[in-house]
Structure formats: structure tokens, C-alpha cells
Write a protein that holds these residues in place. Structure first.
Motif, PDB file in Angstrom:
ATOM      1  N   ILE A 108       0.845  -1.191   0.000  1.00 51.69           N
ATOM      2  CA  ILE A 108       0.000   0.000   0.000  1.00 51.69           C
ATOM      3  C   ILE A 108       0.883   1.245   0.000  1.00 51.69           C
ATOM      4  O   ILE A 108       1.794   1.379   0.825  1.00 51.69           O
ATOM      5  CB  ILE A 108      -0.936   0.013   1.220  1.00 51.69           C
ATOM      6  N   ILE A 109       0.611   2.135  -0.928  1.00 48.39           N
ATOM      7  CA  ILE A 109       1.342   3.394  -1.063  1.00 48.39           C
ATOM      8  C   ILE A 109       0.438   4.532  -0.599  1.00 48.39           C
ATOM      9  O   ILE A 109      -0.717   4.630  -1.027  1.00 48.39           O
ATOM     10  CB  ILE A 109       1.776   3.637  -2.518  1.00 48.39           C
ATOM     11  N   ILE A 110       0.960   5.375   0.278  1.00 49.54           N
ATOM     12  CA  ILE A 110       0.232   6.560   0.748  1.00 49.54           C
ATOM     13  C   ILE A 110       1.049   7.784   0.351  1.00 49.54           C
ATOM     14  O   ILE A 110       2.181   7.958   0.816  1.00 49.54           O
ATOM     15  CB  ILE A 110       0.029   6.529   2.277  1.00 49.54           C
ATOM     16  N   LEU A 111       0.509   8.595  -0.517  1.00 49.10           N
ATOM     17  CA  LEU A 111       1.203   9.797  -0.982  1.00 49.10           C
ATOM     18  C   LEU A 111       0.683  11.003  -0.213  1.00 49.10           C
ATOM     19  O   LEU A 111      -0.505  11.341  -0.282  1.00 49.10           O
ATOM     20  CB  LEU A 111       0.993   9.994  -2.482  1.00 49.10           C
ATOM     21  N   CYS A 112       1.583  11.650   0.525  1.00 48.74           N
ATOM     22  CA  CYS A 112       1.226  12.797   1.370  1.00 48.74           C
ATOM     23  C   CYS A 112       1.893  14.071   0.864  1.00 48.74           C
ATOM     24  O   CYS A 112       2.907  14.028   0.164  1.00 48.74           O
ATOM     25  CB  CYS A 112       1.663  12.541   2.812  1.00 48.74           C
ATOM     26  N   ASP A 113       1.345  15.204   1.240  1.00 50.22           N
ATOM     27  CA  ASP A 113       1.994  16.490   1.038  1.00 50.22           C
ATOM     28  C   ASP A 113       2.932  16.771   2.209  1.00 50.22           C
ATOM     29  O   ASP A 113       2.727  16.246   3.311  1.00 50.22           O
ATOM     30  CB  ASP A 113       0.956  17.599   0.931  1.00 50.22           C
ATOM     31  N   PRO A 114       3.943  17.623   2.005  1.00 45.70           N
ATOM     32  CA  PRO A 114       4.869  17.920   3.106  1.00 45.70           C
ATOM     33  C   PRO A 114       4.247  18.726   4.238  1.00 45.70           C
ATOM     34  O   PRO A 114       4.774  18.712   5.356  1.00 45.70           O
ATOM     35  CB  PRO A 114       6.000  18.697   2.424  1.00 45.70           C
ATOM     36  N   ASP A 115       3.150  19.425   3.978  1.00 46.41           N
ATOM     37  CA  ASP A 115       2.515  20.216   5.037  1.00 46.41           C
ATOM     38  C   ASP A 115       1.374  19.433   5.691  1.00 46.41           C
ATOM     39  O   ASP A 115       0.273  19.942   5.888  1.00 46.41           O
ATOM     40  CB  ASP A 115       2.033  21.572   4.522  1.00 46.41           C
ATOM     41  N   PHE A 116       1.661  18.188   6.027  1.00 49.58           N
ATOM     42  CA  PHE A 116       0.753  17.329   6.780  1.00 49.58           C
ATOM     43  C   PHE A 116       1.325  17.090   8.168  1.00 49.58           C
ATOM     44  O   PHE A 116       2.536  16.902   8.312  1.00 49.58           O
ATOM     45  CB  PHE A 116       0.578  15.974   6.096  1.00 49.58           C
ATOM     46  N   ALA A 117       0.463  17.073   9.151  1.00 55.41           N
ATOM     47  CA  ALA A 117       0.840  16.715  10.519  1.00 55.41           C
ATOM     48  C   ALA A 117      -0.147  15.667  11.015  1.00 55.41           C
ATOM     49  O   ALA A 117      -1.359  15.903  11.046  1.00 55.41           O
ATOM     50  CB  ALA A 117       0.806  17.948  11.431  1.00 55.41           C
ATOM     51  N   LEU A 118       0.359  14.512  11.391  1.00 60.74           N
ATOM     52  CA  LEU A 118      -0.501  13.392  11.749  1.00 60.74           C
ATOM     53  C   LEU A 118      -1.130  13.563  13.128  1.00 60.74           C
ATOM     54  O   LEU A 118      -0.452  13.927  14.090  1.00 60.74           O
ATOM     55  CB  LEU A 118       0.289  12.089  11.723  1.00 60.74           C
ATOM     56  N   LEU A 119      -2.425  13.284  13.201  1.00 64.18           N
ATOM     57  CA  LEU A 119      -3.133  13.187  14.471  1.00 64.18           C
ATOM     58  C   LEU A 119      -3.319  11.732  14.884  1.00 64.18           C
ATOM     59  O   LEU A 119      -3.505  11.423  16.054  1.00 64.18           O
ATOM     60  CB  LEU A 119      -4.499  13.875  14.370  1.00 64.18           C
ATOM     61  N   ARG A 120      -3.311  10.850  13.909  1.00 57.26           N
ATOM     62  CA  ARG A 120      -3.381   9.400  14.130  1.00 57.26           C
ATOM     63  C   ARG A 120      -2.843   8.730  12.875  1.00 57.26           C
ATOM     64  O   ARG A 120      -2.687   9.379  11.831  1.00 57.26           O
ATOM     65  CB  ARG A 120      -4.810   8.941  14.413  1.00 57.26           C
ATOM     66  N   PRO A 121      -2.553   7.448  12.923  1.00 59.61           N
ATOM     67  CA  PRO A 121      -2.012   6.778  11.736  1.00 59.61           C
ATOM     68  C   PRO A 121      -2.999   6.771  10.565  1.00 59.61           C
ATOM     69  O   PRO A 121      -4.205   6.675  10.750  1.00 59.61           O
ATOM     70  CB  PRO A 121      -1.735   5.360  12.230  1.00 59.61           C
ATOM     71  N   ILE A 122      -2.449   6.870   9.361  1.00 60.10           N
ATOM     72  CA  ILE A 122      -3.234   6.660   8.153  1.00 60.10           C
ATOM     73  C   ILE A 122      -3.191   5.173   7.845  1.00 60.10           C
ATOM     74  O   ILE A 122      -2.118   4.572   7.835  1.00 60.10           O
ATOM     75  CB  ILE A 122      -2.651   7.449   6.969  1.00 60.10           C
ATOM     76  N   THR A 123      -4.328   4.579   7.603  1.00 61.64           N
ATOM     77  CA  THR A 123      -4.372   3.144   7.317  1.00 61.64           C
ATOM     78  C   THR A 123      -5.061   2.900   5.977  1.00 61.64           C
ATOM     79  O   THR A 123      -5.569   3.833   5.333  1.00 61.64           O
ATOM     80  CB  THR A 123      -5.124   2.374   8.415  1.00 61.64           C
ATOM     81  N   ASP A 124      -5.090   1.637   5.587  1.00 57.34           N
ATOM     82  CA  ASP A 124      -5.773   1.251   4.353  1.00 57.34           C
ATOM     83  C   ASP A 124      -7.149   0.650   4.624  1.00 57.34           C
ATOM     84  O   ASP A 124      -7.779   0.109   3.726  1.00 57.34           O
ATOM     85  CB  ASP A 124      -4.922   0.245   3.569  1.00 57.34           C
ATOM     86  N   ASP A 125      -7.622   0.785   5.871  1.00 54.15           N
ATOM     87  CA  ASP A 125      -8.887   0.168   6.283  1.00 54.15           C
ATOM     88  C   ASP A 125      -9.864   1.261   6.714  1.00 54.15           C
ATOM     89  O   ASP A 125      -9.617   1.976   7.688  1.00 54.15           O
ATOM     90  CB  ASP A 125      -8.631  -0.810   7.435  1.00 54.15           C
ATOM     91  N   PHE A 126     -10.967   1.376   5.987  1.00 48.36           N
ATOM     92  CA  PHE A 126     -11.968   2.410   6.269  1.00 48.36           C
ATOM     93  C   PHE A 126     -13.303   1.782   6.665  1.00 48.36           C
ATOM     94  O   PHE A 126     -14.365   2.343   6.412  1.00 48.36           O
ATOM     95  CB  PHE A 126     -12.137   3.314   5.044  1.00 48.36           C
ATOM     96  N   SER A 127     -13.231   0.605   7.289  1.00 44.29           N
ATOM     97  CA  SER A 127     -14.452  -0.129   7.625  1.00 44.29           C
ATOM     98  C   SER A 127     -15.035   0.253   8.976  1.00 44.29           C
ATOM     99  O   SER A 127     -16.144  -0.178   9.310  1.00 44.29           O
ATOM    100  CB  SER A 127     -14.173  -1.637   7.589  1.00 44.29           C
ATOM    101  N   ASN A 128     -14.328   1.049   9.770  1.00 48.96           N
ATOM    102  CA  ASN A 128     -14.810   1.427  11.096  1.00 48.96           C
ATOM    103  C   ASN A 128     -15.596   2.737  11.007  1.00 48.96           C
ATOM    104  O   ASN A 128     -15.008   3.799  10.791  1.00 48.96           O
ATOM    105  CB  ASN A 128     -13.637   1.583  12.059  1.00 48.96           C
ATOM    106  N   PRO A 129     -16.917   2.702  11.188  1.00 45.14           N
ATOM    107  CA  PRO A 129     -17.712   3.932  11.048  1.00 45.14           C
ATOM    108  C   PRO A 129     -17.388   4.978  12.105  1.00 45.14           C
ATOM    109  O   PRO A 129     -17.675   6.161  11.904  1.00 45.14           O
ATOM    110  CB  PRO A 129     -19.155   3.438  11.179  1.00 45.14           C
ATOM    111  N   ARG A 130     -16.782   4.561  13.220  1.00 37.95           N
ATOM    112  CA  ARG A 130     -16.414   5.524  14.258  1.00 37.95           C
ATOM    113  C   ARG A 130     -15.415   6.553  13.745  1.00 37.95           C
ATOM    114  O   ARG A 130     -15.447   7.714  14.175  1.00 37.95           O
ATOM    115  CB  ARG A 130     -15.820   4.790  15.466  1.00 37.95           C
ATOM    116  N   GLU A 131     -14.558   6.158  12.830  1.00 34.76           N
ATOM    117  CA  GLU A 131     -13.461   7.023  12.410  1.00 34.76           C
ATOM    118  C   GLU A 131     -13.484   7.341  10.918  1.00 34.76           C
ATOM    119  O   GLU A 131     -12.530   7.913  10.392  1.00 34.76           O
ATOM    120  CB  GLU A 131     -12.126   6.359  12.744  1.00 34.76           C
ATOM    121  N   THR A 132     -14.577   7.009  10.250  1.00 33.75           N
ATOM    122  CA  THR A 132     -14.663   7.215   8.808  1.00 33.75           C
ATOM    123  C   THR A 132     -15.879   8.055   8.469  1.00 33.75           C
ATOM    124  O   THR A 132     -17.009   7.692   8.808  1.00 33.75           O
ATOM    125  CB  THR A 132     -14.749   5.869   8.056  1.00 33.75           C
ATOM    126  N   LEU A 133     -15.642   9.175   7.805  1.00 32.36           N
ATOM    127  CA  LEU A 133     -16.720  10.059   7.374  1.00 32.36           C
ATOM    128  C   LEU A 133     -16.742  10.109   5.852  1.00 32.36           C
ATOM    129  O   LEU A 133     -15.704  10.314   5.210  1.00 32.36           O
ATOM    130  CB  LEU A 133     -16.510  11.477   7.916  1.00 32.36           C
TER     131      LEU A 133
END
Length: 327
Positions: free
Chosen positions: A42-67
Motif C-alpha cells: 500500500i502506497i500513501i502519498l502525502c503532502d509535506p505540510d501534513f501533521a498526523l493526528l493518528r495513523p493513516i491506514t488502508d482500512d476504512f471499515s470502522n464507522p467511528r473514524e470514517t466520514l
């Protein structure tokens, strides 16, 4: 042309071809039929002006954290899987609309390009994508090749900011790789729609700044990251802008930034909800910048370096306010 954001498509292509852990099998003699070493990575392409609040993952199945936007919810609900896989890349929703469909696609992608067959509805549902882009190495390499080819042509027709992003939309449409667009991957501006601000609204007002400085996704759901591409100001005094941060902060003598009060943006008599949203950005980015400075000082400065908190990120409004005070 001299457009610095060409580094995104060409940099991605170079990375996927030359990185020791990726690249291609050595027995590939035909450049047109390359076999990737790890096409399922899995490749995640980010911009340099990003600051992480939590990990980016490849799983978007949790409705608690997916909008996902209401207009895309029907498609999202019907999907059999919400995990990134071949032919199913994901990305953050951006306000790009379908302007790319108005470009000269014959010149950019070719007269027979499938991008020309994308209608207005599907163009708006699946292609106004922006970073972070998330896809398999195989899909991202296909995109990188087309993106690198199309970006200079788009810029020739549209020599403005976002040219490379429109080129990405065209490359994805050309390759028939519709993206699942997610709102909750980032926040960037209190004035922007299609972002993960619902999570910030759910934070009690009194906890806005304290939670921004110590984000914990296990306690309250958060967007994956802050895209600090704007200028953020509350009460004239407190400000954060990436181009205004002093360039010498990673030195032993430079003081830490003055951090905002924990109640920034919370006075209901004079602050709006947008002020509170902006306060979250200022509090989070000031603390992250200080954390990065402390990390540097601990490793490179005798005695730990200067730990005083005495400098604000400068901006014009603050300078005017100081002149009035001094006068």
C-alpha cells in the motif's frame, strides 16, 4: 515549465521505480511489461505540510473514524469492502469539482481516452481526489506514469496552482480507477467543506485546545491529519502560518514558540464555532512545532538547548497590534 509541484507525479514515479524495497524484478527486459516486486504493497502519498493526528491506514471499515459525504454514502454503503485493494484506491475529498472535464482532454490524454467518457455525476463522485492518496503499488505506479505524462500538458493549458491535482484526476479517470473519497482523512480550514470537522465539533469546548495538544484517537475520534496549508488566527495575538515560522527554529539557541492559552477561541460572547475550529489548528500546530524543536534539541544541543517559550509566529496583524501598544 518551472512549476514546483511537478515533483509530486515525477517524484512518485521515481520512488516506485527506484526504491530498493519496491521497484521491479530484475528479469524484466521489456520496459512496457514491468513486473513490480511488491505490487500489493500500500502506497500513501502525502503532502509535506501534513501533521498526523493518528495513523493513516488502508482500512476504512470502522464507522467511528470514517466520514463520507451524504452524496457518496449510498455508494460507500454498497461496497463489499472498505479496504484499499487493486482497482479500489482511496483519497481525501477536495473541492476540485469536475473542472478537469473542461480541459482539452484530446491533447492531454488522447482522443480515445476513457476520461472523456466520465459524466458530470460520476466525475463529481469519484474523481475530485487529493492527498493523501492511498492505493496499491500496482495502481499507484499506473497512475504515476499517466500523471507524469499529463501534468505538463495540464499546466500548459492551465498554468496555475492545482494544475497537478487536476492532472491526477484526469490520470485516474483515464485509467478507469475511480477513487473512494473520504472526508475524515484531514482538516485544513474552518471554511472548507468535505473534511473531518465533525470530529472537532464533538470535542467539548472547554477541551478544544488541550485535546489538540494531546490528541488521543482512543478517547475521541480524530481526522487522520492536519493539512496546515492556510493561515490561522484567533484574537489577533495567536497565529500559525507555515511560511511565517522562523527558518532557524532547529538550532540550540532558538526559543520555543509561545503556546496559546487552553481556552483559546472558547469565549461564546465573541468567538464563533469557526474560531474554535481555528483554535484547534493553532493549538495543535504550535505544540507539534515545539515537540519537533525539543526533539532536535535533545539530540543535538548540549544541556538540551534553549527551552524558553517566548516567540510567537509573526504576522502582519500582530505587528500592527504591537505598534499600537508601543505607541
Amino acid at each position: 515549465g518551472d512549476y514546483k509541484f511537478f515533483n509530486k507525479p515525477f517524484g512518485l514515479k521515481h520512488f516506485l521505480e527506484e526504491n530498493d524495497l519496491l521497484g521491479f524484478n530484475e528479469n524484466n527486459n521489456n520496459n512496457n511489461d514491468k513486473e513490480m516486486k511488491h505490487p500489493n504493497d500500500i502506497i500513501i502519498l502525502c503532502d509535506p505540510d501534513f501533521a498526523l493526528l493518528r495513523p493513516i491506514t488502508d482500512d476504512f471499515s470502522n464507522p467511528r473514524e470514517t466520514l463520507s459525504a451524504p452524496r457518496r454514502s449510498a455508494h460507500f454503503t454498497k461496497m463489499s469492502s472498505h479496504i484499499v485493494t487493486h482497482g479500489q484506491p482511496y483519497a481525501q475529498t477536495y473541492g476540485l469539482g469536475t473542472q478537469w472535464r473542461k480541459f482539452n482532454l484530446d491533447e492531454i490524454a488522447g482522443q480515445d481516452s476513457p476520461a472523456k467518457e466520465v459524466d458530470q455525476m460520476n466525475g463529481g463522485l469519484f474523481y475530485p481526489a487529493g492527498p493523501p492518496y492511498i492505493g496499491t503499488a500496482s495502481d499507484m505506479y499506473k497512475i504515476a506514469v499517466a500523471w507524469s505524462e499529463f501534468a505538463p500538458r495540464v499546466y500548459k493549458e492551465y498554468p496555475h496552482l492545482l494544475a497537478e491535482m487536476y492532472a491526477y484526476c484526469i490520470a485516474a479517470a483515464h485509467l478507469q480507477l475511480p477513487h473512494t473519497l473520504i472526508d475524515s482523512l484531514m482538516i485544513s480550514s474552518a471554511n472548507a467543506g468535505g473534511e473531518g470537522w465533525r470530529f472537532i465539533h464533538s470535542i467539548p469546548k472547554s477541551d478544544t485546545c488541550s485535546f489538540a495538544t494531546q490528541p488521543d484517537h482512543s478517547i475521541r475520534p480524530l481526522p487522520s491529519l492536519i493539512h496546515y496549508c492556510q493561515r490561522y488566527i484567533v484574537d489577533t495575538h495567536y497565529f500559525y502560518g507555515k511560511r511565517k515560522v522562523p527558518h532557524d527554529i532547529f538550532t540550540c539557541d532558538h526559543p520555543l514558540l509561545e503556546e496559546p492559552p487552553m481556552d483559546l477561541g472558547q469565549d461564546e460572547s465573541r468567538h464563533s464555532e469557526k474560531d474554535r475550529m481555528t483554535a484547534f489548528m493553532i493549538c495543535a500546530m504550535t505544540r507539534m512545532t515545539n515537540d519537533a524543536m525539543v526533539f532536535f534539541k535533545e539530540r543535538h544541543c548540549e544541556g538540551g538547548g534553549n527551552r524558553e517559550r517566548m516567540e510567537l509566529v509573526p504576522h502582519a496583524n500582530l505587528a500592527r497590534a504591537r505598534r499600537k501598544t508601543d505607541g
